[in-house]
Structures are given as structure tokens and as C-alpha cells.
Design an enzyme around this catalytic site. Sequence first.
Site, short mmCIF file in Angstrom:
data_model
loop_
_atom_site.label_atom_id
_atom_site.label_comp_id
_atom_site.label_asym_id
_atom_site.label_seq_id
_atom_site.Cartn_x
_atom_site.Cartn_y
_atom_site.Cartn_z
N LYS A 23 0.83 -1.19 0.00
CA LYS A 23 0.00 0.00 0.00
C LYS A 23 0.88 1.25 0.00
O LYS A 23 1.99 1.23 0.54
CB LYS A 23 -0.87 0.04 1.27
CG LYS A 23 -1.93 -1.02 1.38
CD LYS A 23 -2.66 -0.88 2.71
CE LYS A 23 -3.73 -1.94 2.90
NZ LYS A 23 -4.90 -1.72 2.06
N ARG A 49 -10.28 -11.59 2.47
CA ARG A 49 -11.18 -12.61 1.94
C ARG A 49 -10.50 -13.98 1.89
O ARG A 49 -11.17 -15.01 2.00
CB ARG A 49 -11.68 -12.20 0.55
CG ARG A 49 -10.61 -12.13 -0.51
CD ARG A 49 -11.03 -11.35 -1.74
NE ARG A 49 -11.11 -9.92 -1.47
CZ ARG A 49 -11.43 -9.01 -2.39
NH1 ARG A 49 -11.70 -9.40 -3.63
NH2 ARG A 49 -11.48 -7.74 -2.08
#
Length: 460
Positions: free
Chosen positions: A238, A312
Amino acid sequence: MHALIERQTTASSIAILPVTAASLSGVLQQLETSQKTWINANDFRAEVGSVCLLPKPDGSLHAVLIGVANTADIYALAALPRRLPAGIYHLDNAGEVALDPQRAALGWALGVYHFGRYKKPARAAAELAVDAATLAAVQPLLDGIYHTRDLINTPTEDLGPVELAAAVQTLAQTHGADYRDWIGDALLDANFPAIHAVGRASHRAPRLAELRWGNNAAPHLVLIGKGVCFDTGGLDIKPADGMRWMKKDMGGAAHAIALAGLVMAAKLPVRLTLLIPAVENSIAGNAYRPGEVIRTRSGVTVEIDNTDAEGRVILGDALSYAVEQSPDLILDFATLTGAARIALGPELPVLFSNRDDIADGLLASSREVSDPLWRLPLWQPYRSMLDSSIADMANAGASRHAGAITAALYLQRFVPETQAWSHLDVYSWNDADRPGRPKGGEAQGLRAYFDFLQKRYSSE
């Protein structure tokens, strides 16, 4: 802690009078001339959130006027505990405007909250006297909300996978529940390969924490929370501004832990399982890589399109384990996608469910307790966005469209149609300070979910 005290009499406390612009003239008629003059001199017009302190002739505080608009507003009194002089107050509902006592008390206590692990509050909070019934109704909710906020606000150095799992273990000890966990390579031995893959690069081993409580003959409820204690994004790292607040990426776990505590404290007639996959998505020589294929617990193979879509991946293994037990209901919570925030902003958690009755019940509770949720569809044609040429599916895709939906569809792949399931994509954070909602970790949907579970299982 919450600045609520039980008191049968309000004789020695200071009255708080809620007023609206329409009711102000009636209030003025009941006051002495000097008090009317004081109110006019302070230009108090009962605007929402405005406050006027009414003095006695000797200069001490006689009463507090607070401008309100919605008498059911949870945050109507939230600014007062840190704003009023120290002392004991009570809500005076004898006038034309009457606030809901429980909501007012809840908002007062939410306005008291301060994350004090590293910094003390600037001043002590004023206290609100409430009756025993109000305190009994509000106290468990406050415990859950405070606990959620505290967990999310704690930096990763003090709340990594070890400490997050320890929070589950402490909860189990408090309520006489059973606890176990799988740590490090034990995850591989127990067939939780996706959880291991995401967390293996951290100096603190990944783990899956499990709590079990209740009567085996009761309906089985499974709560699952995403416990990514820090998310660098992995090798798909990120940027700095995207990483700044990633201590909050375990917000889903905080919600699941708090909800489990509420369920057990209320002794709901369920058999409860709480599952918290706890990892750090870190960067090291053994970090999982873009392009790898992971064989998950269910046998579904997943091509890693992006290592920053890690939540996820760990939830897939936890969901598979839950499904194997054929529970009555699975509820998962996760700070899963930025797309949900782009779609609905920071205050509306995104609800997905494969059962209309479950979704409708959650939304009804959301409206009833003023704890907003918003449902989005599990739009099956978008599954193609997760297609992979070498695996059963990818964990992300090239398209930036419908990111919250495709993330939910990824999770749905691990839940058979016969299994009732709901997923909440929750922000878990306040970006700015507001009364009762300080900047930092936040419980969103927690009260709605607890109200739903009380209605669902108390009726059985």
C-alpha cells in the site's frame, strides 16, 4: 467508566431539560424573570446541540438546557459529559420534550468514551444519574461498544495476532466457554492453508482462535471476524496514506468478539462458535506472492491476483470450517473493501446475505435501534470478474467495478446455498470527532446485530 450511576432519587443532581425551538417559549414561561433574562442574554434559541447553563441566584448551577431535534436521537446528550462542569446530572423529561431514557443514557456514555491506554483525558467526565432498569439495559451494550473501540484503537505492536487471540481466550474464561487455537505450521496440519499463507511472513505467527459456548442441543450460531492486525498490502504494498490506519484492519474481529460477548452475557439460547483468523499481512522473503495458487481448506484453488486482497483469503478457510459444522446461521464481519466506502461512505456498513429473511431482519433491527446498515446484492453475473485461467478463481480481478460485491461473491464461493449466511463489510472507524463518535475505532452495526439475534433466538 461510563459516567452512568444508578440513583433512585435525583434530589441532589442537576436537571438537564431537552428543548426544541418550538418548545422554548413554553419553557421560558415557567422560569423566573432573571433566568429568562439570562437565556436571552446568552442568545439561546434551542438550536440542535446548543447548551445554556442556568444559574441559581448564588451563582451555582440550577439546570442545563440542551437543544434537540429528534427525541429518539441517541447522540442528543453525547456532547455534555465532557462539556458540563463536573458533577451529577439527571434527565428531566417532565416538560413538553421527552427523550428516550435508554437512548439518552447510551449517548451520554458514548460521549464519555476515551481511549486512555496511552493518553489521559483532559478532564473528568460529568456523571448522569439513571434508574436501575436503564443502567441494566444500557450497560452490556456499552461494554461491547467500548471493547470494540479499544481493540481497534490499540496499535499493532500491542495488539498483534497473539494479543487478538488472547482477547478471545479471555472472553472464553469470563463466560466459561471452551477455547482452542491453531498457531503457525499447526494451521497447515489442520488444513487451514489460506490463513497460513497470508500470515506466514510476519514475525508473529498466524493463528485461528476458536471459542465454543452453550448447549449442544441449541441452534448453532457461528460468528467470524477478519483479524488482520496490520495490513501492509503484502508485496502489492500500500502507499503510505493507505497504510496509515491499517491497525484497524482487525475491526471485523473486534465486532465478532464484542457480539459474542453480548450473546453470552445475555445467555441467548444458542450454541455459539466464534472464529477469529488472526494474521499480519507483512513483507518478508517468505511472503505470499502475486500469481501464486493457494489450495484452500474447501479444496477450491485461488490464484492470488493481489496480495492486498488478503482478508477474503483468510475468511475463506474460516467459512469452510464453519460450514462443515452445518450451523443454523453464519455471520461474518470484515473491514473488507475500500469499494464499500466509496459506494456508501464511512457510516453505512454494507450488508450481504444469501437469505432475504435474514437480511430483512437485520435491516429491521437496524432501523429500530438506529444503527444503520445497507444491503447490496450478491449479483451473480459479477462472479466472472474473479475468473482465473489457472485456478478455480482469483482473489481479485482487473476490473475496479463493484469491488464490495465481488469480494462478497468471493466469500460466497465457500458457503453452499443450503447454508444461511450474512456478511458485513464494515469500516470500523470514525474519520473525525463528533459527539459520542470520537475519531478512531467504532462499533458499527453491533447493536443492530445483537437486537436481531435476541429476536431470532428468544422466539425459538
